[in-house]
Design an enzyme around this catalytic site. Structure first.
Site, PDB file in Angstrom:
ATOM      1  N   SER A 185     -10.618  -0.634   3.630  1.00 13.64           N
ATOM      2  CA  SER A 185      -9.839  -0.707   5.172  1.00 13.64           C
ATOM      3  C   SER A 185      -9.245   0.130   5.489  1.00 13.64           C
ATOM      4  O   SER A 185      -8.345   0.778   4.814  1.00 13.64           O
ATOM      5  CB  SER A 185      -8.985  -2.130   4.518  1.00 13.64           C
ATOM      6  OG  SER A 185      -9.616  -3.308   4.232  1.00 13.64           O
TER       7      SER A 185
ATOM      8  N   GLU B 241      -3.971   2.483   6.851  1.00  9.61           N
ATOM      9  CA  GLU B 241      -3.775   2.516   5.504  1.00  9.61           C
ATOM     10  C   GLU B 241      -4.308   3.884   5.003  1.00  9.61           C
ATOM     11  O   GLU B 241      -3.740   4.303   4.129  1.00  9.61           O
ATOM     12  CB  GLU B 241      -4.527   1.328   4.957  1.00  9.61           C
ATOM     13  CG  GLU B 241      -4.497   1.530   3.648  1.00  9.61           C
ATOM     14  CD  GLU B 241      -5.229   0.340   2.920  1.00  9.61           C
ATOM     15  OE1 GLU B 241      -5.204  -0.753   3.384  1.00  9.61           O
ATOM     16  OE2 GLU B 241      -5.983   0.423   1.888  1.00  9.61           O
TER      17      GLU B 241
ATOM     18  N   ARG C 120       0.739  -1.340   0.048  1.00  7.79           N
ATOM     19  CA  ARG C 120       0.058   0.059   0.115  1.00  7.79           C
ATOM     20  C   ARG C 120       0.967   1.209  -0.072  1.00  7.79           C
ATOM     21  O   ARG C 120       0.376   2.384   0.637  1.00  7.79           O
ATOM     22  CB  ARG C 120      -1.226   0.114   1.214  1.00  7.79           C
ATOM     23  CG  ARG C 120      -1.940  -0.973   1.487  1.00  7.79           C
ATOM     24  CD  ARG C 120      -2.898  -0.884  -0.039  1.00  7.79           C
ATOM     25  NE  ARG C 120      -3.861  -2.223  -0.024  1.00  7.79           N
ATOM     26  CZ  ARG C 120      -3.594  -3.180  -0.615  1.00  7.79           C
ATOM     27  NH1 ARG C 120      -2.395  -3.452  -1.372  1.00  7.79           N
ATOM     28  NH2 ARG C 120      -4.414  -4.037  -0.371  1.00  7.79           N
TER      29      ARG C 120
END
Ligand SMILES: Cc1cc2nc3c(=O)[nH]c(=O)nc-3n(C[C@H](O)[C@H](O)[C@H](O)COP(=O)(O)OP(=O)(O)OC[C@H]3O[C@@H](n4cnc5c(N)ncnc54)[C@H](O)[C@@H]3O)c2cc1C
Length: 313
Positions: free
Chosen positions: A238, A309, A190
């Site tokens: 998420s 994230e 990510r």
């Protein structure tokens, strides 16, 4: 040597100068809740929407010259902006910045697809389906822009953007265009190391395939996604990264008994515990407080501090 990005001026001094020096589209004091999928965040002093690469180049040059803080975003689907807002210019690469072109690759069946950063990822996936090009089906259903997906190294079903990319074109704050081939790019989970440059385009190496089979796979993945993710509530997907060597963040949050936990209008989703959702009237502070609660409870239980994230601004 390329000059370092400046962010010296604050306040209202630069607004008039910006207006005088850059003719493109600007919204002043624009609520960031409008620009982010979490639907929270205070006002940005200005939101600028360049409609071409030349406009983006001139905008960044002006902002650098004026020493104004700036942040380039796509669709705000991985962004939590504070209730205080942003004392600078948010640069949105949107639908005017979304051309897709293709050319033949070196080997039979290989197609190189060049895409501008403001293109929505779903538009690109659908375009690939229409052209019978395979490789990006995993991204079906991930919201956001191409630029955001590259910067986030977005992924699903065990695949990530970097696996199908062949190069990325950046714009340095100095105005210089910089092309980096895949093997010159530092991708991780990510994350892409952008060296604070703006992604303006990316090229993908895809394969010609069976149109119907590609369509079927993409549709199946979207259906599977819809089944396991909350529907109809604002979120940023998420919220936390999965910690290495441990069960997924969602499982850790669920095991800490946090499904449904709520602070103000922000809630740990009942459907998927790694989704923090806006039940309607959440503030950014509600999300920050809930994030902290989740981090503390999971840390107490398993000794790991979950890393968001979602990017905080
Ligand atoms: C319902 C839902 C499901 C999701 N599912 C997934 C999933 O399965 N997998 C996944 O990986 N993510 C998922 N996400 C998260 C998100 O969609 C992705 O991270 C997406 O790629 C972000 O794109 P964006 O354009 O919205 O980026 P933004 O949120 O606008 O920006 C994200 C970061 O990238 C920077 N940035 C954006 N564009 C540029 C650019 N052109 N140049 C330089 N910096 C830039 C921003 O400053 C910010 O720091 C999901 C989100 C939602 C809401």
């Amino acid at each position: 040597m390329l000059p370092v990005r400046g962010c010296a001026q604050q306040g209202e001094f630069w607004s008039e100068q910006l207006r005088a020096l850059w003719p493109g589209e600007i919204e002043w004091n624009s609520s960031m809740a409008r620009w982010c999928t979490l639907r929270v965040g205070g006002p940005a002093r200005a939101v600028a929407t360049p409609s071409s690469r030349a406009e983006l180049q001139s905008l960044l040059a002006v902002l650098t010259r004026l020493g104004v803080c700036k942040r380039v975003i796509g669709r705000g689907s991985n962004l939590l902006v504070s209730d205080a807002g942003y004392e600078g210019v948010i640069v949105v690469l949107g639908r005017n910045f979304a051309a897709i072109e293709q050319r033949a690759g070196a080997r039979a069946g290989e197609i190189l697809v060049q895409v501008e950063a403001g293109c929505s990822l779903m538009k690109l996936v659908n375009w690939c389906v229409g052209q019978g090009l395979q490789g990006l089906e995993f991204a079906a259903g991930i919201p956001g822009s191409l630029g955001g997906a590259v910067v986030m190294n977005a992924g699903a079903w065990g695949k990530e953007m970097h696996e199908v990319l062949s190069s990325v074109t950046f714009l340095h704050w100095s105005g210089e265009l910089v092309e980096r081939k895949k093997d010159e790019l530092a991708f991780s989970y990510r994350h892409l190391e952008t060296e604070e440059m703006t992604v303006v385009a990316a090229e993908f190496l895809l394969q010609a395939g069976d149109r119907q089979a590609i369509d079927l796979k993409s549709s199946q993945l979207i259906r599977a996604r819809n089944k396991k993710q909350p529907q109809g509530l604002a979120s940023a997907g998420s919220f936390f990264k999965n910690p290495p060597g441990l069960p997924a963040a969602g499982k850790l949050i669920q095991d800490a008994g946090l499904k449904g936990a709520r602070i103000g209008g922000a809630q740990v989703s009942e459907v998927h515990a790694n989704f923090l959702v806006n039940t309607g009237q959440a503030s950014a502070q509600d999300f920050l407080d809930l994030m902290r609660l989740v981090q503390e409870k999971v840390f107490t239980r398993v000794g790991v501090w979950l890393e968001p994230e979602v990017h905080l601004l």
